[in-house]
Design a protein around this motif. Structure first.
Motif, PDB file in Angstrom:
ATOM      1  N   GLU A   3      -6.352  -1.295  -4.807  1.00  0.00           N
ATOM      2  CA  GLU A   3      -7.740  -0.927  -4.491  1.00  0.00           C
ATOM      3  C   GLU A   3      -8.362  -1.946  -3.534  1.00  0.00           C
ATOM      4  O   GLU A   3      -9.063  -1.568  -2.592  1.00  0.00           O
ATOM      5  N   GLU A   4      -8.101  -3.222  -3.755  1.00  0.00           N
ATOM      6  CA  GLU A   4      -8.623  -4.256  -2.859  1.00  0.00           C
ATOM      7  C   GLU A   4      -8.074  -4.078  -1.444  1.00  0.00           C
ATOM      8  O   GLU A   4      -8.818  -4.188  -0.465  1.00  0.00           O
ATOM      9  N   LEU A   5      -6.791  -3.788  -1.336  1.00  0.00           N
ATOM     10  CA  LEU A   5      -6.186  -3.583  -0.016  1.00  0.00           C
ATOM     11  C   LEU A   5      -6.701  -2.307   0.643  1.00  0.00           C
ATOM     12  O   LEU A   5      -6.885  -2.258   1.858  1.00  0.00           O
ATOM     13  N   ARG A   6      -6.950  -1.280  -0.163  1.00  0.00           N
ATOM     14  CA  ARG A   6      -7.489  -0.026   0.385  1.00  0.00           C
ATOM     15  C   ARG A   6      -8.816  -0.297   1.083  1.00  0.00           C
ATOM     16  O   ARG A   6      -9.048   0.160   2.196  1.00  0.00           O
ATOM     17  N   VAL A   7      -9.664  -1.096   0.448  1.00  0.00           N
ATOM     18  CA  VAL A   7     -10.965  -1.432   1.025  1.00  0.00           C
ATOM     19  C   VAL A   7     -10.781  -2.350   2.237  1.00  0.00           C
ATOM     20  O   VAL A   7     -11.378  -2.137   3.292  1.00  0.00           O
ATOM     21  N   GLU A   8      -9.945  -3.360   2.092  1.00  0.00           N
ATOM     22  CA  GLU A   8      -9.730  -4.336   3.158  1.00  0.00           C
ATOM     23  C   GLU A   8      -9.163  -3.713   4.437  1.00  0.00           C
ATOM     24  O   GLU A   8      -9.540  -4.097   5.538  1.00  0.00           O
ATOM     25  N   TYR A   9      -8.282  -2.726   4.286  1.00  0.00           N
ATOM     26  CA  TYR A   9      -7.613  -2.131   5.449  1.00  0.00           C
ATOM     27  C   TYR A   9      -8.186  -0.770   5.845  1.00  0.00           C
ATOM     28  O   TYR A   9      -7.607  -0.078   6.668  1.00  0.00           O
ATOM     29  N   GLU A  10      -9.337  -0.424   5.299  1.00  0.00           N
ATOM     30  CA  GLU A  10      -9.960   0.865   5.621  1.00  0.00           C
ATOM     31  C   GLU A  10     -10.116   1.019   7.132  1.00  0.00           C
ATOM     32  O   GLU A  10     -10.569   0.107   7.822  1.00  0.00           O
ATOM     33  N   GLY A  11      -9.675   2.159   7.619  1.00  0.00           N
ATOM     34  CA  GLY A  11      -9.757   2.431   9.049  1.00  0.00           C
ATOM     35  C   GLY A  11      -8.580   1.886   9.849  1.00  0.00           C
ATOM     36  O   GLY A  11      -8.433   2.187  11.028  1.00  0.00           O
ATOM     37  N   ARG A  12      -7.730   1.092   9.210  1.00  0.00           N
ATOM     38  CA  ARG A  12      -6.561   0.523   9.900  1.00  0.00           C
ATOM     39  C   ARG A  12      -5.252   0.971   9.278  1.00  0.00           C
ATOM     40  O   ARG A  12      -4.236   1.052   9.953  1.00  0.00           O
ATOM     41  N   ALA A  13      -5.266   1.248   7.986  1.00  0.00           N
ATOM     42  CA  ALA A  13      -4.073   1.704   7.271  1.00  0.00           C
ATOM     43  C   ALA A  13      -4.520   2.528   6.073  1.00  0.00           C
ATOM     44  O   ALA A  13      -5.554   2.240   5.468  1.00  0.00           O
ATOM     45  N   ALA A  14      -3.752   3.522   5.744  1.00  0.00           N
ATOM     46  CA  ALA A  14      -4.032   4.321   4.551  1.00  0.00           C
ATOM     47  C   ALA A  14      -3.303   3.672   3.380  1.00  0.00           C
ATOM     48  O   ALA A  14      -2.083   3.542   3.400  1.00  0.00           O
ATOM     49  N   ILE A  39       5.746   2.106  -1.127  1.00  0.00           N
ATOM     50  CA  ILE A  39       6.445   2.744  -0.016  1.00  0.00           C
ATOM     51  C   ILE A  39       5.586   2.553   1.225  1.00  0.00           C
ATOM     52  O   ILE A  39       4.390   2.818   1.207  1.00  0.00           O
ATOM     53  N   PHE A  40       6.214   2.089   2.291  1.00  0.00           N
ATOM     54  CA  PHE A  40       5.513   1.817   3.539  1.00  0.00           C
ATOM     55  C   PHE A  40       5.979   2.803   4.602  1.00  0.00           C
ATOM     56  O   PHE A  40       7.176   3.045   4.750  1.00  0.00           O
ATOM     57  N   TYR A  41       5.018   3.350   5.331  1.00  0.00           N
ATOM     58  CA  TYR A  41       5.292   4.315   6.392  1.00  0.00           C
ATOM     59  C   TYR A  41       4.745   3.789   7.707  1.00  0.00           C
ATOM     60  O   TYR A  41       3.738   3.084   7.735  1.00  0.00           O
ATOM     61  N   ASP A  42       5.396   4.173   8.801  1.00  0.00           N
ATOM     62  CA  ASP A  42       4.850   3.811  10.109  1.00  0.00           C
ATOM     63  C   ASP A  42       3.805   4.850  10.509  1.00  0.00           C
ATOM     64  O   ASP A  42       3.539   5.807   9.759  1.00  0.00           O
ATOM     65  N   ALA A  43       3.216   4.668  11.669  1.00  0.00           N
ATOM     66  CA  ALA A  43       2.141   5.563  12.128  1.00  0.00           C
ATOM     67  C   ALA A  43       2.628   6.988  12.300  1.00  0.00           C
ATOM     68  O   ALA A  43       1.832   7.930  12.231  1.00  0.00           O
ATOM     69  N   GLY A  44       3.920   7.179  12.489  1.00  0.00           N
ATOM     70  CA  GLY A  44       4.482   8.522  12.641  1.00  0.00           C
ATOM     71  C   GLY A  44       4.847   9.177  11.328  1.00  0.00           C
ATOM     72  O   GLY A  44       5.354  10.297  11.309  1.00  0.00           O
ATOM     73  N   GLY A  45       4.602   8.494  10.209  1.00  0.00           N
ATOM     74  CA  GLY A  45       4.885   9.073   8.909  1.00  0.00           C
ATOM     75  C   GLY A  45       6.309   8.864   8.430  1.00  0.00           C
ATOM     76  O   GLY A  45       6.717   9.451   7.425  1.00  0.00           O
ATOM     77  N   ARG A  46       7.082   8.024   9.098  1.00  0.00           N
ATOM     78  CA  ARG A  46       8.453   7.740   8.691  1.00  0.00           C
ATOM     79  C   ARG A  46       8.463   6.557   7.724  1.00  0.00           C
ATOM     80  O   ARG A  46       7.817   5.539   7.977  1.00  0.00           O
ATOM     81  N   SER A  59       2.279 -10.505   0.125  1.00  0.00           N
ATOM     82  CA  SER A  59       3.511  -9.851   0.585  1.00  0.00           C
ATOM     83  C   SER A  59       3.216  -8.485   1.200  1.00  0.00           C
ATOM     84  O   SER A  59       3.833  -8.098   2.195  1.00  0.00           O
ATOM     85  N   ILE A  60       2.270  -7.775   0.621  1.00  0.00           N
ATOM     86  CA  ILE A  60       1.878  -6.481   1.189  1.00  0.00           C
ATOM     87  C   ILE A  60       1.198  -6.700   2.536  1.00  0.00           C
ATOM     88  O   ILE A  60       1.487  -5.990   3.503  1.00  0.00           O
ATOM     89  N   ALA A  65       1.432  -6.513   8.512  1.00  0.00           N
ATOM     90  CA  ALA A  65       1.465  -7.242   9.792  1.00  0.00           C
ATOM     91  C   ALA A  65       2.748  -6.934  10.544  1.00  0.00           C
ATOM     92  O   ALA A  65       2.715  -6.713  11.767  1.00  0.00           O
ATOM     93  N   LYS A  66       3.876  -6.871   9.855  1.00  0.00           N
ATOM     94  CA  LYS A  66       5.152  -6.546  10.507  1.00  0.00           C
ATOM     95  C   LYS A  66       5.144  -5.132  11.080  1.00  0.00           C
ATOM     96  O   LYS A  66       5.833  -4.849  12.043  1.00  0.00           O
ATOM     97  N   LEU A  67       4.335  -4.267  10.469  1.00  0.00           N
ATOM     98  CA  LEU A  67       4.221  -2.890  10.944  1.00  0.00           C
ATOM     99  C   LEU A  67       3.154  -2.760  12.050  1.00  0.00           C
ATOM    100  O   LEU A  67       2.909  -1.675  12.542  1.00  0.00           O
ATOM    101  N   GLY A  68       2.539  -3.878  12.402  1.00  0.00           N
ATOM    102  CA  GLY A  68       1.561  -3.870  13.485  1.00  0.00           C
ATOM    103  C   GLY A  68       0.140  -3.610  13.056  1.00  0.00           C
ATOM    104  O   GLY A  68      -0.741  -3.401  13.901  1.00  0.00           O
ATOM    105  N   VAL A  69      -0.119  -3.606  11.749  1.00  0.00           N
ATOM    106  CA  VAL A  69      -1.486  -3.404  11.252  1.00  0.00           C
ATOM    107  C   VAL A  69      -2.195  -4.745  11.310  1.00  0.00           C
ATOM    108  O   VAL A  69      -1.752  -5.728  10.756  1.00  0.00           O
ATOM    109  N   ARG A  70      -3.302  -4.785  12.007  1.00  0.00           N
ATOM    110  CA  ARG A  70      -4.057  -6.033  12.150  1.00  0.00           C
ATOM    111  C   ARG A  70      -5.381  -5.969  11.463  1.00  0.00           C
ATOM    112  O   ARG A  70      -6.030  -5.120  11.227  1.00  0.00           O
TER     113      ARG A  70
END
Length: 70
Positions: A3-14, A39-46, A59-60, A65-70
């Motif tokens: 939940e904390e990450l959902r709020v922190e990354y709102e608009g940048r990652a689902a 489970i981690f997905y890229d912007a294309g849903g893979r 770690s999350i 960051a490795k997936l390019g989410v800033r």
């Protein structure tokens, strides 16, 4: 943490949480074998990463960051 990450990354990652006890069909759909599973997905849903077991917030963040989410 999710939940904390959902709020922190709102608009940048689902960031989603699925309760597979309440929705077992979703566990089957995503191939969940153990709880918790992240489970981690890229912007294309893979799917680009999967981790079974506890994963701390940093770690999350590192995975994002490795997936390019800033």
């Amino acid at each position: 943490i999710i939940e904390e990450l959902r709020v922190e990354y709102e608009g940048r990652a689902a960031v989603l949480f699925i309760d597979v006890w309440k929705h077992p069909e979703q566990g089957a759909r995503f191939g969940v074998q153990g709880i918790p599973t992240q489970i981690f997905y890229d912007a294309g849903g893979r799917e680009v990463g999967r981790h079974v077991g506890f994963l701390d917030k940093e770690s999350i963040r590192d995975t994002f960051a490795k997936l390019g989410v800033r």
